[in-house]
Design a protein around this motif. Structure first.
Motif, short mmCIF file in Angstrom:
data_model
loop_
_atom_site.label_atom_id
_atom_site.label_comp_id
_atom_site.label_asym_id
_atom_site.label_seq_id
_atom_site.Cartn_x
_atom_site.Cartn_y
_atom_site.Cartn_z
N ASP A 518 7.84 1.49 3.97
CA ASP A 518 6.39 1.69 3.71
C ASP A 518 5.73 2.47 4.84
O ASP A 518 4.97 3.42 4.62
N GLN A 582 8.62 3.19 -7.25
CA GLN A 582 7.97 2.63 -6.05
C GLN A 582 6.53 2.20 -6.37
O GLN A 582 6.08 1.12 -5.98
N MET A 583 5.80 3.07 -7.15
CA MET A 583 4.42 2.78 -7.48
C MET A 583 4.34 1.52 -8.34
O MET A 583 3.53 0.62 -8.09
N SER A 585 6.57 -0.80 -8.56
CA SER A 585 6.99 -1.94 -7.75
C SER A 585 5.84 -2.49 -6.94
O SER A 585 5.65 -3.71 -6.83
N ASN A 586 5.06 -1.60 -6.36
CA ASN A 586 3.91 -2.05 -5.55
C ASN A 586 2.95 -2.87 -6.39
O ASN A 586 2.51 -3.95 -5.99
N ASN A 590 2.56 -6.85 -6.22
CA ASN A 590 1.27 -7.47 -5.87
C ASN A 590 0.87 -8.48 -6.93
O ASN A 590 0.38 -9.57 -6.61
N GLY A 652 2.53 -9.16 3.41
CA GLY A 652 2.20 -7.77 3.02
C GLY A 652 1.64 -6.99 4.19
O GLY A 652 1.18 -7.55 5.17
N GLY A 656 0.78 -0.84 0.48
CA GLY A 656 1.29 -0.59 -0.87
C GLY A 656 0.33 0.20 -1.74
O GLY A 656 0.70 1.23 -2.33
N LEU A 657 -0.91 -0.25 -1.83
CA LEU A 657 -1.88 0.44 -2.69
C LEU A 657 -2.21 1.83 -2.16
O LEU A 657 -2.38 2.77 -2.93
N THR A 660 0.57 4.02 -3.16
CA THR A 660 0.51 4.27 -4.60
C THR A 660 -0.57 5.28 -4.93
O THR A 660 -0.38 6.18 -5.75
#
Ligand code: ADP
Length: 711
Positions: A518, A582-583, A585-586, A590, A652, A656-657, A660
């Motif tokens: 990340d 990946q997107m 998964s995020n 979450n 976390g 992640g966001l 994305t």
């Protein structure tokens, strides 16, 4: 431009006037001096002559008086004796001849007098007998009269019977004759002739024209005779000295008066006009060129000067007006064309008495609306809550205000106003003069900047929190790895325990690797180094793969994982399947992480497409803890986490966001969230993919990229 004058051609020139005045004055002086001198000289001569004549007259008068008195006395005596003797003597005084004549003479008073004349020879030459004087007598008398020495004239008798006698006593002697008579030498002439110097007229003698009549003062006893005398040479009679003096004085005074008048006229003509013109010029200097006109002077020169001044004034006035107009136009254009608006607020009338055209753009209302508050006052369009801003601080000289107005089109606009108070000479406040500018854009930019700063500040804060979190997150798996690795080195370990330790090491390493990935991704994105690698992509397949990854975790929490793919999901596209995974998964990670129970639903569908491209939308809906509205806008920032306590609870990195979002944008799409606190969240993103028709056999190999990654 010329200015014709009615008088210029008719008016004499100043030099002509002066010349004329001096000629008149010269002639007057010559006349006065010459005439006066002549009169004086003549008068002197006349006076002298008169004095001489007077003197002679007196002498003659005495002589005549004496003669007549004597004659009369003798006559009286003779009358008494009835005898009159007249003797003529010669020039040597010797008795030349004596002829006694006895005539029947009447008495002298009231009766004619008879005289007998004898010549030097003793002969009778004349008598006043009944026939009176003969022509011979008259001729003789005339002859006598022609003798200049014969001047005395005696008039004997009165009224119509009077006779004019010219007599000269040549000689007389008191020598007694034997008869006792006196001897006389007497020349007597009668001027009864009409040609004589004296004429009988009406009731008395009048002198010939030009002669002066002198009454003769006779002794009292002779007065009844009415004896008078006249002087010959009347033409030489002197002029009255007094009249001459008066004339001379009068003429002199006249000349002086004329001289004074002439000089005054010249002064008036010259200096009067010039003074008036100079006063006028002074007035023009004070008041500036206007409609004033210089009065035309009385001479050609001053008239021309006045005309020239008037012409000059006209030109100056014209120039002045054009300059004024030009400057006003410039000023007005400047005001009208300048950005914003200019105004003048009349403090007494409480209204605008000038507003430039720019106010229309500023407010949407024409400038005329505000003049004299015709349609509205400017204050009316200021937002209610800002009106106090504008009225504050009126006692200061300059003011700067920022406030909001309501534009004609309903929009709110920010206005920056700066003005200045104008006073009169007594310090009384008259106007506010100022400018208005629209600063709405600036205000919005300021607001955006403030917001950005706030965001940056919160991002910074998030970064700090991230570092703290990161160290914690890194340490947790590392502790697990190190601790478990150490335990694995123990000699007597059961296989199950060793496996458990090894699994913990493996999981911790995976977490650590995910975290490091990340961080690597976000740093690549920020550096602009992350590229999209296109390969055939099957959304449905990818969703299933991600589900498989989170299956265990979901099961542990008793969560259901569901996916709804519209028919197009089976469609193949050209895109970066790794990043799409990946997107998803995020978001799914979450959702699993922040949901305690319920279902996690993943939807995928085409929202738009054309011949080559398609926009796919993925939606992940959960029934988890949800996110408060105020936190939603920061969610997609790097290192942003809603709550640090949550972080601790759920773990976390807060990346992640952000990753994305960046990936969605890199793929020509966008991301968003709708969430209610405590009810769950709905995360979505859209990406643009290329349409790709691919066979079923190829689909199985879809995970293999068709292009090589640059990273
Ligand atoms: P993290 O690794 O912390 O999850 P993310 O960027 O993926 O980082 O998420 C940021 C934060 O957004 C999370 O810490 C969490 O507070 C909130 N969040 C993300 N997804 C959800 C969700 N489905 N439900 C509730 N909160 C969520």
């Amino acid at each position: 431009m010329t200015y014709p004058s009615k008088t210029s051609s008719q008016a004499p020139s100043l030099s002509q006037r002066i010349q004329r005045f001096s000629q008149i004055t010269l002639v007057m002086f010559i006349f006065v001096l010459g005439g006066g001198s002549w009169l004086l000289v003549h008068n002197e001569q006349s006076l002298a002559h008169r004095q001489r004549l007077d003197h002679e007259w007196k002498l003659q008068a005495n002589r005549v008086t004496t003669l007549i008195t004597t004659i009369h006395g003798e006559l009286k005596k003779t009358a008494h004796s009835s005898l009159i003797s007249t003797a003529l003597v010669d020039s040597a005084g010797k008795d030349a001849y004596l002829t006694p004549y006895l005539q029947g003479l009447s008495r002298i008073e009231g009766v004619p007098l008879s005289l007998i004349f004898a010549d030097f020879e003793g002969k009778e030459i004349a008598s006043n007998g009944a026939g009176g004087f003969t022509n011979g007598h008259i001729a003789w008398l005339r002859q006598l009269l022609e003798n200049p020495s014969l001047t005395p004239v005696a008039i004997m008798g009165t009224g119509a019977s009077a006779e004019l006698i010219v007599a000269e006593l040549i000689y007389y002697s008191r020598t007694k004759t034997p008869e006792g008579a006196l001897m006389y030498k007497v020349k007597i002439s009668n001027l009864g002739d009409p040609n004589a110097p004296l004429h009988w007229k009406d009731d008395g003698f009048v002198p010939e024209e030009g002669m002066v009549w002198h009454p003769l003062a006779l002794p009292a006893d002779l007065q009844p005779l009415g004896l008078s005398l006249a002087l010959k040479e009347a033409a030489a009679a002197p002029i009255q000295l007094d009249s001459l003096s008066y004339l001379y004085l009068f003429t002199t005074l006249m000349a002086v008066a004329i001289a004074v008048w002439v000089s005054r006229r010249i002064a008036e003509n010259l200096t009067g006009d010039l003074q008036r013109l100079s006063d006028f010029a002074g007035e023009v200097v004070l008041t500036g060129p206007g409609s004033q006109r210089a009065n035309l002077g009385e001479t050609r020169e001053t008239t021309k000067l006045a005309e020239a001044i008037n012409e000059m004034l006209d030109r100056l006035g014209h120039q002045h007006r054009s300059l004024q107009e030009e400057s006003e136009t410039k000023f007005r254009n400047l005001l009208e064309n300048m950005p914003g608006a200019a105004y003048r607020w009349h403090l007494g009338k409480k209204s605008m008495d000038y507003m430039s055209r720019g106010v229309e753009e500023l407010t949407g209302y024409p400038a005329a609306d505000f003049l004299e508050n015709k349609s509205r006052s400017y204050s009316d369009i200021i937002e209610q809550e800002d009106r106090n801003i504008r009225t504050a601080g009126k006692n200061t000289l300059t003011h700067v205000w920022e406030y909001r107005i309501r534009h004609f089109n309903g929009e709110q606009r920010w206005i920056w106003e700066r003005n200045r108070t104008c006073h009169d000479d007594d310090g009384k406040q008259l106007y506010l003069e100022g400018v208005l500018f629209d600063i709405t854009e600036r205000k919005h930019a300021e607001e955006a900047l403030i917001k950005a700063i706030r965001i940056t500040e919160s991002a910074n804060l998030a970064k700090s929190q991230f570092l703290a979190t990161m160290s914690h997150e890194l340490r947790t798996p590392m502790n697990g790895i190190v601790g478990m690795a150490e335990l694995l080195t123990l000699p007597e370990l059961e296989n199950d325990i060793r496996k458990t330790y090894a699994k913990i090491v493996f999981d911790s390493s995976k977490n650590l690797l995910g975290l490091l990935n990340d961080i690597l991704d976000i740093s690549r994105i920020e550096a602009g180094k992350l590229t999209i690698i296109e390969s055939p992509l099957y959304p449905e397949k990818i969703i299933q793969e991600v589900f498989a990854f989170f299956n265990a975790a979901a099961k542990n929490k008793n969560l259901k994982l569901e996916s709804v793919c519209e028919t197009s999901c089976s469609q193949s596209y050209l895109g970066d399947s790794l990043r799409l995974r990946q997107m998803l998964s995020n978001l799914i990670g979450n959702a699993v992480k922040f949901t305690e129970h319920g279902t996690i639903l993943v939807q995928a569908k085409e929202v738009s497409s054309d011949a080559d491209h398609v926009v796919l939308e993925f939606v992940v809906t959960d029934s988890g803890i949800g996110i408060a509205k105020k936190n939603q806008e920061f969610l997609f920032n790097n290192f942003s986490q809603v709550d640090s306590s949550d972080t601790r609870r759920y773990g976390g990195s807060g990346l992640g966001l952000a990753i994305t979002k960046n990936l969605a944008e890199l793929m020509g799409g966008s991301i968003g969230v709708e969430s209610d606190l405590g009810k769950g969240s709905r995360f979505w993103f859209r990406i643009q993919l290329r349409r790709l028709e691919i066979s079923k056999s190829d689909r199985d190999q879809s995970s293999r990229p068709v292009t090589t990654a640059s990273d």
